[in-house]
Scaffold this active site. Structure first.
Site, PDB file in Angstrom:
ATOM      1  CD  GLN A  93      -9.587   7.682  -0.192  1.00  0.00           C
ATOM      2  OE1 GLN A  93     -10.665   7.650   0.404  1.00  0.00           O
ATOM      3  NE2 GLN A  93      -8.532   7.004   0.236  1.00  0.00           N
ATOM      4  CB  CYS A 148     -11.801 -26.118   7.734  1.00  0.00           C
ATOM      5  SG  CYS A 148     -10.347 -25.144   7.298  1.00  0.00           S
ATOM      6  CG  ASP A 163      -5.061   7.281  -0.872  1.00  0.00           C
ATOM      7  OD1 ASP A 163      -3.995   6.804  -0.431  1.00  0.00           O
ATOM      8  OD2 ASP A 163      -6.155   6.823  -0.539  1.00  0.00           O
ATOM      9  CG  HIS A 223      -9.246 -22.306  10.857  1.00  0.00           C
ATOM     10  ND1 HIS A 223      -9.884 -23.379  10.268  1.00  0.00           N
ATOM     11  CD2 HIS A 223     -10.223 -21.429  11.211  1.00  0.00           C
ATOM     12  CE1 HIS A 223     -11.191 -23.168  10.289  1.00  0.00           C
ATOM     13  NE2 HIS A 223     -11.424 -21.990  10.848  1.00  0.00           N
ATOM     14  CB  CYS A 267      -6.795 -25.089   7.003  1.00  0.00           C
ATOM     15  SG  CYS A 267      -6.986 -25.289   8.791  1.00  0.00           S
ATOM     16  CG  ASP A 278      -0.268   0.063   2.517  1.00  0.00           C
ATOM     17  OD1 ASP A 278       0.976   0.199   2.556  1.00  0.00           O
ATOM     18  OD2 ASP A 278      -0.960  -0.005   3.547  1.00  0.00           O
ATOM     19  CB  SER A 279       0.223   4.710  -0.907  1.00  0.00           C
ATOM     20  OG  SER A 279      -0.720   5.166   0.058  1.00  0.00           O
ATOM     21  N   GLY A 280       1.245   3.702   2.110  1.00  0.00           N
ATOM     22  CA  GLY A 280       1.659   4.268   3.381  1.00  0.00           C
ATOM     23  C   GLY A 280       0.703   5.327   3.883  1.00  0.00           C
ATOM     24  N   GLY A 281      -0.136   5.832   3.000  1.00  0.00           N
ATOM     25  CA  GLY A 281      -1.035   6.925   3.382  1.00  0.00           C
ATOM     26  C   GLY A 281      -1.992   6.550   4.492  1.00  0.00           C
ATOM     27  CG  PHE A 282      -5.078   3.091   6.142  1.00  0.00           C
ATOM     28  CD1 PHE A 282      -6.334   3.659   6.250  1.00  0.00           C
ATOM     29  CD2 PHE A 282      -4.723   2.085   7.032  1.00  0.00           C
ATOM     30  CE1 PHE A 282      -7.225   3.235   7.224  1.00  0.00           C
ATOM     31  CE2 PHE A 282      -5.609   1.658   8.010  1.00  0.00           C
ATOM     32  CZ  PHE A 282      -6.865   2.223   8.100  1.00  0.00           C
ATOM     33  N   GLY A 339     -10.861   4.320   1.459  1.00  0.00           N
ATOM     34  CA  GLY A 339     -11.547   5.316   2.265  1.00  0.00           C
ATOM     35  C   GLY A 339     -12.785   4.824   2.955  1.00  0.00           C
ATOM     36  CG  ASP A 383      -5.825  -5.285   1.753  1.00  0.00           C
ATOM     37  OD1 ASP A 383      -5.513  -4.977   2.915  1.00  0.00           O
ATOM     38  OD2 ASP A 383      -6.308  -4.456   0.957  1.00  0.00           O
ATOM     39  CB  CYS A 421      -9.271 -28.191  10.057  1.00  0.00           C
ATOM     40  SG  CYS A 421      -9.918 -26.684  10.814  1.00  0.00           S
TER      41      CYS A 421
HETATM   42 ZN   LIG Z   1      -9.194 -25.061   9.265  1.00  0.00          ZN
END
Ligand SMILES: [Zn+2]
Length: 444
Positions: free
Chosen positions: A259, A376, A209, A407, A378, A123-127, A291, A338, A381
């Site tokens: 935005q 699941c 941004d 998980h 994974c 990401d841009s770092g802005g957040f 945003g 994300d 599990c």
């Molecule tokens: Zn799992």
């Protein structure tokens, strides 16, 4: 062009051979090395596709797990590959403060540094610059409930949450902020964000941004949006300069960030402006939708933006992972997502299951000698019982974080994989109805 290939871990734990030196000079980086292709459409806006990067392809829709400081906390990159993550996202702000983008550049870029052979995002770092320490939270879902008195750290109509020092100040040229680590003063501008992200070397980067919240006035939203538009032009110019200068590195994509908060005209204008933006032939390779987004208006707002954006470039929705939000965002035309939540809540013993989110420290798990979620697939599990993980949490053992993060990340990655398959097979609505009914007790 030459593509760096680090050892790729397969599901049986073997490694493929290293085939290229990560610093071998190659032909100049070019947007021709990247791309996006739509492979299926469903309904008005949903689409499945493939994003191509120099470090591999991403089948979309896709969930991109967050490794804030070049690590998904408590989990090996190899495990992230095993659980089906196609790409990882790191935060430019954190990496800039520690260990520094120059060091990551020296290491061969983010992926080489952290032994992740696949595609990466930053990401841009802005957040983080504008939100950390300012006492406000991103306005999405229930997180906002506790922040009614909070404001963005920007400009004149801000008010900092009680007990929090304001750590950032926004002006037309950039943002001055204090490090959350030691209080040192730093400054980000669009150019500096591009330099940091080029140093980090992720395949997909975002333009710098200004973040606002739903609490800002309409007048402030307009002012911030214009600032973000002017910053986007500067990002494209600096990105072009750095791309030409750094011919030893694979081409990095730059995605513009839309935005406009809850205002339809502002969101549409931002999408049109950035969608058509062209600085000496350099355009955005994709787009982020950022945003303030109220959960109940998520689909509507994403729909305004995707109405206006070019069809032929991918769209990333920043910061979502809830089951209903994922279906809503895909239906509105978003391609990748994300969120830090799956790993963050896992470390606090909260796990997602087919029938909803539960907390493993509850007494009912003490003797559950069965997986966390029978449905699941994974690693956790298929190898461990809920009773064992319950014990690890009670005993404050680190392995609890590892097992639960695996998980939860698998849960979200797999759900989005199933959504992608349903777009191709035409079963999207049926899957949405079934999975939201299972998770929330009624379809959403
Ligand atoms: Zn799992």
């Amino acid at each position: 062009m030459a593509v760096t290939e680090l050892p790729a871990h397969t599901t049986d734990g073997t490694e493929s051979a290293r085939v290229a030196d990560p610093v071998t000079p190659s032909s100049p980086p070019s947007p021709a090395d990247v791309g996006y292709e739509i492979t299926a459409r469903h309904g008005d806006k949903a689409r499945a596709g493939v994003i191509t990067t120099p470090h591999g392809q991403i089948a979309t829709p896709a969930f991109i797990p967050v490794g804030t400081k070049a690590t998904v906390k408590a989990v090996l990159p190899e495990s992230m590959a095993d659980l089906g993550a196609q790409a990882l996202l790191a935060n430019a702000y954190h990496m800039y403060l520690q260990p520094g983008h120059d060091l990551v550049d020296e290491a061969g870029g983010l992926g080489a540094f952290m032994n992740w052979p696949g595609p990466t995002y930053t990401d841009s770092g802005g957040f983080q610059v504008m939100s950390l320490g300012a006492g406000f939270k991103k306005v999405l879902s229930s997180e906002f409930a506790g922040g009614a008195t909070a404001r963005t750290a920007s400009g004149e109509d801000d008010a900092v949450a009680e007990g929090k020092e304001r750590l950032a100040h926004v002006d037309d040229d950039g943002v001055t902020f204090r490090s959350f680590i030691n209080g040192d003063v730093h400054r980000f501008t669009p150019e500096i964000s591009m330099q940091i992200q080029h140093g980090l070397g992720a395949d997909i980067m975002f333009a710098f941004d200004e973040l606002t919240t739903l609490m800002n006035s309409r007048g402030y939203q307009e002012k911030a949006l214009e600032r973000t538009r002017l910053w986007a032009i500067r990002c494209l110019a600096e990105h072009q300069r750095l791309t030409a200068e750094r011919t030893h590195r694979p081409y990095q994509q730059l995605w513009g960030v839309i935005q406009g908060a809850q205002f339809e005209d502002l969101r549409r204008k931002a999408a049109r402006d950035l969608g058509a933006m062209d600085v000496d032939g350099q355009v955005f390779d994709g787009f982020g939708i950022g945003g303030a987004l109220e959960k109940e208006n998520l689909g509507t707002i994403v729909g305004w933006v995707t109405d206006e954006l070019p069809e032929d470039r991918p769209r990333h929705l920043l910061g979502i992972s809830e089951v209903d939000d994922l279906f809503t965002a895909v239906a509105a035309g978003a391609d990748t997502f994300d969120c830090v939540s799956p790993s963050r809540v896992a470390r606090n013993s909260a796990v997602y299951t087919r029938t909803g989110r539960v907390n493993l420290t509850g007494a009912r798990y003490r003797r559950q000698f069965a997986p966390i979620d029978e449905t699941c697939d994974c690693y956790t599990c298929t190898h461990y019982t809920a009773a064992y993980v319950h014990h690890l949490f009670r005993a404050k053992e680190m392995l609890s974080s590892t097992l639960c993060t695996i998980h939860n990340e698998r849960f979200v990655v797999r759900l989005v994989d199933e959504i992608r398959a349903s777009l191709i097979s035409g079963d999207f609505e049926a899957l949405r109805e079934q999975r939201t009914a299972d998770y929330y007790g009624a379809p959403r």
